[in-house]
Design a protein around this motif. Structure first.
Motif, short mmCIF file in Angstrom:
data_model
loop_
_atom_site.label_atom_id
_atom_site.label_comp_id
_atom_site.label_asym_id
_atom_site.label_seq_id
_atom_site.Cartn_x
_atom_site.Cartn_y
_atom_site.Cartn_z
N ARG A 51 -6.97 -3.38 -7.20
CA ARG A 51 -6.24 -2.65 -6.89
C ARG A 51 -7.00 -2.85 -5.25
NH1 ARG A 51 -8.31 3.21 -8.56
NH2 ARG A 51 -9.82 1.30 -9.13
N GLY B 90 -6.34 4.39 -4.10
CA GLY B 90 -6.86 4.24 -5.32
C GLY B 90 -6.01 4.41 -6.68
N VAL B 91 -4.75 5.51 -6.23
CA VAL B 91 -4.60 6.37 -7.19
C VAL B 91 -3.65 5.78 -7.94
CG1 VAL B 91 -3.52 8.73 -6.83
CG2 VAL B 91 -5.78 8.45 -5.79
N CYS B 92 -2.15 5.31 -6.65
CA CYS B 92 -1.13 4.69 -7.15
C CYS B 92 -1.15 3.28 -7.91
CB CYS B 92 -0.23 4.83 -6.11
SG CYS B 92 0.11 3.28 -4.81
N PHE B 93 -1.33 2.89 -7.66
CA PHE B 93 -1.76 0.69 -8.06
C PHE B 93 -0.53 0.10 -8.21
CE2 PHE B 93 -5.02 1.26 -11.89
CZ PHE B 93 -5.37 2.75 -11.49
N ASP B 94 -0.05 0.96 -6.39
CA ASP B 94 1.27 -0.07 -6.23
C ASP B 94 0.96 -0.96 -4.83
OD1 ASP B 94 3.54 1.57 -6.70
OD2 ASP B 94 3.38 2.04 -4.69
N CYS B 95 -0.58 -1.38 -5.12
CA CYS B 95 -1.47 -2.30 -4.14
C CYS B 95 -1.69 -3.72 -4.93
CB CYS B 95 -2.35 -2.30 -3.52
SG CYS B 95 -3.55 -1.29 -4.01
N CYS C 254 -6.62 -1.72 -1.86
CA CYS C 254 -6.92 -0.79 -1.61
C CYS C 254 -8.43 -0.77 -1.55
CB CYS C 254 -5.89 0.14 -1.13
SG CYS C 254 -6.54 1.76 -2.68
N VAL D 215 1.21 -1.10 -0.07
CA VAL D 215 -0.31 0.23 -0.06
C VAL D 215 0.90 1.14 0.23
CG1 VAL D 215 -1.52 1.18 1.26
CG2 VAL D 215 -1.70 -1.47 1.25
N PHE D 216 0.51 2.09 -0.50
CA PHE D 216 1.10 3.67 -0.96
C PHE D 216 0.40 4.71 -0.82
CE2 PHE D 216 2.98 7.29 -3.13
CZ PHE D 216 4.16 7.23 -2.15
N CYS D 217 -0.88 4.63 -1.47
CA CYS D 217 -1.46 5.99 -1.01
C CYS D 217 -2.95 5.49 -0.38
CB CYS D 217 -2.21 6.30 -2.21
SG CYS D 217 -3.45 5.34 -3.48
N GLY D 218 -3.15 4.31 -0.20
CA GLY D 218 -4.53 3.74 0.54
C GLY D 218 -5.51 4.27 -0.28
S1 FES Z 1 -2.64 1.57 -2.40
FE1 FES Z 1 -2.87 3.19 -4.06
S2 FES Z 1 -3.82 1.91 -5.54
FE2 FES Z 1 -3.87 0.64 -3.68
#
Ligand code: FES
Length: 114
Positions: free
Chosen positions: A81, A65-70, A83, A60-63
């Motif tokens: 995603r 739904g913006v960064c797509f890291d998760c 999160c 998780v980075f942004c938590g």
């Molecule tokens: S943590 Fe950034 S999109 Fe899920």
């Protein structure tokens, strides 16, 4: 987003504790109805569950739904995603790896290189 779990008795939204059972890469993991998949993964002690192209571990980075890291796969659907998706009973969650094969020493054949 935090792995901290507020006890149901002191939760201001008066949630009920209905368990949710999912698998993560085949391992049974339990959570509580209403948790996102990311929340469930964090609560189970996982901090990162994906490898980016550089080899860096991602979770998780942004938590929001913006960064797509998760990103994870859920029931065969890729690039979900974690999160943004609530865990549902019986979900099969798989971690994803975006590291290119050549990074692991696997060379591409001529038909794959074009
Ligand atoms: S943590 Fe950034 S999109 Fe899920």
């Amino acid at each position: 987003m935090s792995p901290r779990l507020v006890p149901a008795g002191s939760d201001p939204v008066r949630r009920t504790e209905r368990p949710v059972a999912v698998t993560v890469d085949g391992e049974a993991v339990t959570g509580i109805a209403g948790q996102t998949i990311a929340g469930l993964l964090l609560a189970s002690g996982r901090r990162a569950w994906r490898t980016g192209p550089s080899g860096a571990r991602r979770g998780v980075f942004c938590g929001i739904g913006v960064c797509f890291d998760c990103l994870v796969s859920v029931n065969g659907e890729q690039d979900v995603r974690a999160c943004r998706r609530r865990a549902a009973d019986g979900d099969a969650v798989s971690t994803q790896n975006r590291r290119p094969p050549e990074a692991d020493g696997i060379r591409q054949g001529p038909e794959e290189a074009s």
